[in-house]
Design a protein around this motif. Structure first.
Motif, PDB file in Angstrom:
ATOM      1  N   MET A  71       0.865  -1.177   0.000  1.00 25.10           N
ATOM      2  CA  MET A  71       0.000   0.000   0.000  1.00 25.10           C
ATOM      3  C   MET A  71       0.897   1.220   0.000  1.00 25.10           C
ATOM      4  O   MET A  71       1.890   1.247   0.735  1.00 25.10           O
ATOM      5  CB  MET A  71      -0.833   0.044   1.277  1.00 25.10           C
ATOM      6  CG  MET A  71      -1.894  -0.990   1.319  1.00 25.10           C
ATOM      7  SD  MET A  71      -3.137  -0.569   0.083  1.00 25.10           S
ATOM      8  CE  MET A  71      -4.113  -2.040   0.151  1.00 25.10           C
ATOM      9  N   GLY A  73      -1.308   5.138   4.297  1.00 21.04           N
ATOM     10  CA  GLY A  73      -2.462   4.680   5.066  1.00 21.04           C
ATOM     11  C   GLY A  73      -3.805   5.084   4.478  1.00 21.04           C
ATOM     12  O   GLY A  73      -4.802   4.397   4.682  1.00 21.04           O
ATOM     13  N   ARG A  83       6.939   5.189   5.573  1.00 20.98           N
ATOM     14  CA  ARG A  83       7.414   5.858   4.372  1.00 20.98           C
ATOM     15  C   ARG A  83       8.642   6.668   4.776  1.00 20.98           C
ATOM     16  O   ARG A  83       8.746   7.126   5.914  1.00 20.98           O
ATOM     17  CB  ARG A  83       6.343   6.805   3.805  1.00 20.98           C
ATOM     18  CG  ARG A  83       5.320   6.142   2.924  1.00 20.98           C
ATOM     19  CD  ARG A  83       4.292   7.117   2.371  1.00 20.98           C
ATOM     20  NE  ARG A  83       3.689   7.912   3.406  1.00 20.98           N
ATOM     21  CZ  ARG A  83       4.032   9.170   3.691  1.00 20.98           C
ATOM     22  NH1 ARG A  83       4.964   9.806   2.994  1.00 20.98           N
ATOM     23  NH2 ARG A  83       3.423   9.809   4.656  1.00 20.98           N
ATOM     24  N   LYS A  95       8.262  11.054  10.092  1.00 22.61           N
ATOM     25  CA  LYS A  95       8.223   9.736  10.742  1.00 22.61           C
ATOM     26  C   LYS A  95       9.289   9.548  11.825  1.00 22.61           C
ATOM     27  O   LYS A  95       9.312   8.517  12.504  1.00 22.61           O
ATOM     28  CB  LYS A  95       8.348   8.619   9.696  1.00 22.61           C
ATOM     29  CG  LYS A  95       7.241   8.607   8.641  1.00 22.61           C
ATOM     30  CD  LYS A  95       5.875   8.259   9.216  1.00 22.61           C
ATOM     31  CE  LYS A  95       4.802   8.207   8.137  1.00 22.61           C
ATOM     32  NZ  LYS A  95       3.467   7.891   8.672  1.00 22.61           N
ATOM     33  N   PHE A 137       6.369  -4.040   1.083  1.00 22.85           N
ATOM     34  CA  PHE A 137       5.843  -5.410   1.134  1.00 22.85           C
ATOM     35  C   PHE A 137       4.321  -5.354   1.065  1.00 22.85           C
ATOM     36  O   PHE A 137       3.709  -4.408   1.570  1.00 22.85           O
ATOM     37  CB  PHE A 137       6.242  -6.087   2.448  1.00 22.85           C
ATOM     38  CG  PHE A 137       7.725  -6.357   2.555  1.00 22.85           C
ATOM     39  CD1 PHE A 137       8.249  -7.582   2.174  1.00 22.85           C
ATOM     40  CD2 PHE A 137       8.581  -5.370   3.008  1.00 22.85           C
ATOM     41  CE1 PHE A 137       9.612  -7.830   2.253  1.00 22.85           C
ATOM     42  CE2 PHE A 137       9.952  -5.604   3.084  1.00 22.85           C
ATOM     43  CZ  PHE A 137      10.470  -6.836   2.706  1.00 22.85           C
ATOM     44  N   LEU A 152      -1.326   4.143  10.882  1.00 22.94           N
ATOM     45  CA  LEU A 152      -2.010   2.852  10.861  1.00 22.94           C
ATOM     46  C   LEU A 152      -1.071   1.702  11.170  1.00 22.94           C
ATOM     47  O   LEU A 152      -1.508   0.654  11.646  1.00 22.94           O
ATOM     48  CB  LEU A 152      -2.689   2.638   9.502  1.00 22.94           C
ATOM     49  CG  LEU A 152      -3.813   3.625   9.193  1.00 22.94           C
ATOM     50  CD1 LEU A 152      -4.480   3.275   7.871  1.00 22.94           C
ATOM     51  CD2 LEU A 152      -4.863   3.640  10.303  1.00 22.94           C
ATOM     52  N   GLU A 189      -1.856  -1.728  13.116  1.00 26.68           N
ATOM     53  CA  GLU A 189      -1.656  -3.025  12.451  1.00 26.68           C
ATOM     54  C   GLU A 189      -0.701  -3.901  13.272  1.00 26.68           C
ATOM     55  O   GLU A 189      -0.903  -5.112  13.375  1.00 26.68           O
ATOM     56  CB  GLU A 189      -1.081  -2.809  11.049  1.00 26.68           C
ATOM     57  CG  GLU A 189      -2.070  -2.135  10.100  1.00 26.68           C
ATOM     58  CD  GLU A 189      -1.411  -1.581   8.843  1.00 26.68           C
ATOM     59  OE1 GLU A 189      -0.176  -1.720   8.678  1.00 26.68           O
ATOM     60  OE2 GLU A 189      -2.143  -1.005   8.006  1.00 26.68           O
TER      61      GLU A 189
HETATM   62  O1  LIG Z   1       5.901  -2.034   2.841  1.00 23.63           O
HETATM   63  C1  LIG Z   1       4.853  -1.511   3.204  1.00 23.63           C
HETATM   64  C2  LIG Z   1       4.819  -0.411   4.084  1.00 23.63           C
HETATM   65  C3  LIG Z   1       3.578   0.099   4.485  1.00 23.63           C
HETATM   66  N1  LIG Z   1       2.434  -0.435   4.000  1.00 23.63           N
HETATM   67  C4  LIG Z   1       1.130   0.102   4.440  1.00 23.63           C
HETATM   68  O2  LIG Z   1       1.119   1.520   4.341  1.00 23.63           O
HETATM   69  C5  LIG Z   1       0.279   2.060   5.351  1.00 23.63           C
HETATM   70  C6  LIG Z   1       1.025   3.179   6.057  1.00 23.63           C
HETATM   71  O3  LIG Z   1       0.076   3.948   6.723  1.00 23.63           O
HETATM   72  P1  LIG Z   1       0.395   4.911   7.942  1.00 23.63           P
HETATM   73  O4  LIG Z   1      -0.896   5.473   8.401  1.00 23.63           O
HETATM   74  O5  LIG Z   1       1.174   4.200   8.995  1.00 23.63           O
HETATM   75  O6  LIG Z   1       1.354   6.056   7.370  1.00 23.63           O
HETATM   76  P2  LIG Z   1       1.341   6.962   6.040  1.00 23.63           P
HETATM   77  O7  LIG Z   1       2.329   6.330   5.122  1.00 23.63           O
HETATM   78  O8  LIG Z   1      -0.033   6.957   5.493  1.00 23.63           O
HETATM   79  O9  LIG Z   1       1.789   8.300   6.480  1.00 23.63           O
HETATM   80  C7  LIG Z   1      -0.090   0.916   6.283  1.00 23.63           C
HETATM   81  O10 LIG Z   1      -1.418   0.512   6.047  1.00 23.63           O
HETATM   82  C8  LIG Z   1       0.877  -0.199   5.906  1.00 23.63           C
HETATM   83  O11 LIG Z   1       0.357  -1.505   6.065  1.00 23.63           O
HETATM   84  C9  LIG Z   1       2.456  -1.501   3.106  1.00 23.63           C
HETATM   85  O12 LIG Z   1       1.419  -1.995   2.673  1.00 23.63           O
HETATM   86  N2  LIG Z   1       3.673  -2.015   2.738  1.00 23.63           N
END
Ligand SMILES: O=c1ccn([C@@H]2O[C@H](COP(=O)(O)OP(=O)(O)O)[C@@H](O)[C@H]2O)c(=O)[nH]1
Ligand SMILES: O=P(O)(O)OC[C@H]1O[C@H](O[C@H]2O[C@H](CO)[C@@H](O)[C@H](O)[C@H]2O)[C@H](O)[C@@H](O)[C@@H]1O
Length: 483
Positions: free
Chosen positions: A19, A22, A265, A270, A342, A368, A372
């Protein structure tokens, strides 16, 4: 009701793909289940003279995904420019990083106007529009200018900063006035909502009562809707992922050593630099933890064309090399640092393998990953979440070990505490956090927002005066150029 969800980033729902952030992760299951149409950027651009905004439409569960090619002349000024070099740093209280030109702002407004025109194709008499995030602060006003009278809601996924910080964004006043065309504006936390209302009251001089703004643009309600996840689905994915080759290889490589995990990210919000410094400090203060715990840091590349992100990438890479150089051994690497993403099916297993989840943003709308990580744990032997008190998630996950991400020594001590925490305390904290996750799911978030939007609209809050001219009418110029 015909729900039209709008965001810059969308997800095509491919299970093995990571993804990107979030917002997309959260909206995907909502669109798949509710049958909404989700309109966003295709990630491609097109030159002018489009007869009609070009959208590729495909099925997404019970719903549909419409991916739009955005205007080539304005994409950079909109996405890398105003959205991510002015609004993003401001929303995360990094006024020092705000960079904005008049041209970028003009492009941002052009793309908002473009999206409004594109949405008309999906409008039905019973449509409800739900606009997502800081990319489209002015989209509601553009839709109203085009004669849309249906309910329009807006949800901000990032924090909303203090008045003095938002005032550092060029054209902040007309942008925030444009937001008052929305019926309902949702925030992640009380603090975000209060900051916004304080600006509206003191800088725009509009009356605010019980979260309702009465302005010359109509009535707008501001309220808090903390975004959630589907904890049951994540728990299932985590159990299943334990046999995934990536997860089994990771477990084998650990040789009984403990693991801490960070998944972010590559973004300055972060707190990656301070996090790595905290691990450095922890291994210095507790040499017994060398070889007995390592950090797996997944840092997915993000917004790489923006200077601040390029600088961060170099800084983090150098720091990881330095720390590994100081604490590493011929057969032990303290930090495994990966610049790739991933799929969530694998990620869930990586979370479950780690005894400590480290989520230490300097500012974050929700985060998120924190939720998770908790949902993916083994109930019989759960790991510990170390969480920044400046993540929106800390409001609900107060049973995590909360840290100040600016206090590197404090974080180092907390990491050591997490690693030594007895099972009874781990279980108690985990159960308390799971209770919160189960009562604030993504499905609940969606239902609460849409119900509040319809109530607000039906209560007559959308009785609009004559559309105000917030911006020299650009829609006409725009139409001439693209149609
Ligand atoms: O290798 C990765 C890293 C992150 N995520 C997804 O990216 C989202 C990150 O959301 P978050 O709210 O933590 O931070 P954002 O990147 O939106 O600021 C989460 O659902 C993770 O599961 C993912 O699918 N694969
Ligand atoms: O689309 P990108 O520029 O690649 O950035 C990814 C997303 O980052 C931000 O996510 C936010 O939404 C999450 C869900 O509500 C929240 O947990 C997190 O704290 C936010 O940072 C951004 O707001 C999204 O628009 C981006 O798509």
């Amino acid at each position: 009701m015909n729900l039209v969800v709008v965001s810059n980033r969308v997800s095509r729902g491919k299970p093995n793909e990571p993804m990107t952030g979030g917002l997309a992760a959260a909206l995907l299951p909502v669109v798949e289940k509710t049958g909404a149409i989700w309109v966003g950027s295709s990630g491609r651009v097109r030159d002018g003279n489009l007869k009609e905004p070009f959208a590729e439409v495909e099925a997404l569960g019970a719903g549909a995904l419409a991916m739009l090619d955005l205007p080539a002349a304005h994409y950079g000024g909109y996405y890398e420019g105003f959205a991510n070099s002015a609004l993003w740093p401001a929303m995360h209280s990094r006024a020092d990083l705000i960079r904005a030109s008049r041209e970028d702002y003009a492009s941002y407004r052009e793309v908002n106007a473009f999206m409004a025109r594109a949405l008309l194709r999906f409008r039905k008499p019973d449509s409800v529009f739900w606009v997502q995030d800081y990319h489209f602060l002015a989209l509601g006003a553009e839709l109203r200018d085009l004669g849309v009278t249906q309910p329009i809601g807006f949800f901000l996924h990032t924090p909303w900063p203090a008045r003095a910080v938002i005032a550092g964004v060029p054209n902040h006043r007309e942008l925030i006035e444009a937001m008052l065309s929305y019926d309902l504006i949702g925030f992640q936390t009380d603090e975000d909502c209060e900051n916004f209302l304080s600006y509206v009251q003191h800088d725009l001089d509009f009356e605010v009562r019980d979260g309702v703004i009465n302005s010359s643009f109509g009535r707008t309600r501001a309220a808090v809707f903390p975004i959630g996840i589907d904890p049951g689905k994540f728990a299932q994915q985590a159990t299943k992922a334990m046999t995934h080759p990536d997860v089994t290889r990771l477990r084998r490589s650990l040789n009984g050593e403990k693991l801490a995990i960070g998944v972010d990210r590559l973004d300055y919000s972060k707190g990656l630099v301070n996090r790595i410094k905290a691990f450095d400090k922890m291994w210095t203060l507790h040499p017994n933890l060398k070889r007995s715990v390592s950090l797996l840091q997944i840092a997915t590349p993000s917004r790489g064309a923006i200077e601040a992100y390029g600088n961060l990438q170099s800084e983090v890479a150098k720091l990881v090399t330095d720390v590994n150089g100081v604490h590493g051994e011929v057969d032990w690497t303290p930090i495994r640092y990966l610049n790739k993403g991933f799929g969530q099916g694998v990620l869930a297993g990586l979370y479950r393998t780690a005894q400590v989840g480290v989520v230490t943003p300097l500012q974050d709308g929700m985060n998120l990953v924190a939720k998770e990580y908790v949902a993916a744990q083994n109930p019989a032997d759960p790991g510990v979440l170390v969480l920044s008190k400046f993540a929106g998630a800390a409001n609900e996950l107060d049973a995590a070990l909360l840290v100040n991400p600016h206090d590197i020594d404090g974080m180092a001590r907390t990491l050591a505490t997490a690693l030594a925490m007895p099972l009874t305390e781990r279980r108690m904290r985990w159960e308390a956090m799971m209770e919160k996750l189960n009562s604030g799911t993504i499905q609940q978030w969606f239902a609460d927002f849409i119900e509040a939007l319809q109530d607000t609209h039906n209560a007559g809050n959308a009785a609009l005066p004559e559309p105000p001219t917030l911006w020299p009418r650009r829609t006409a110029d725009f139409a001439a150029r693209y149609h």
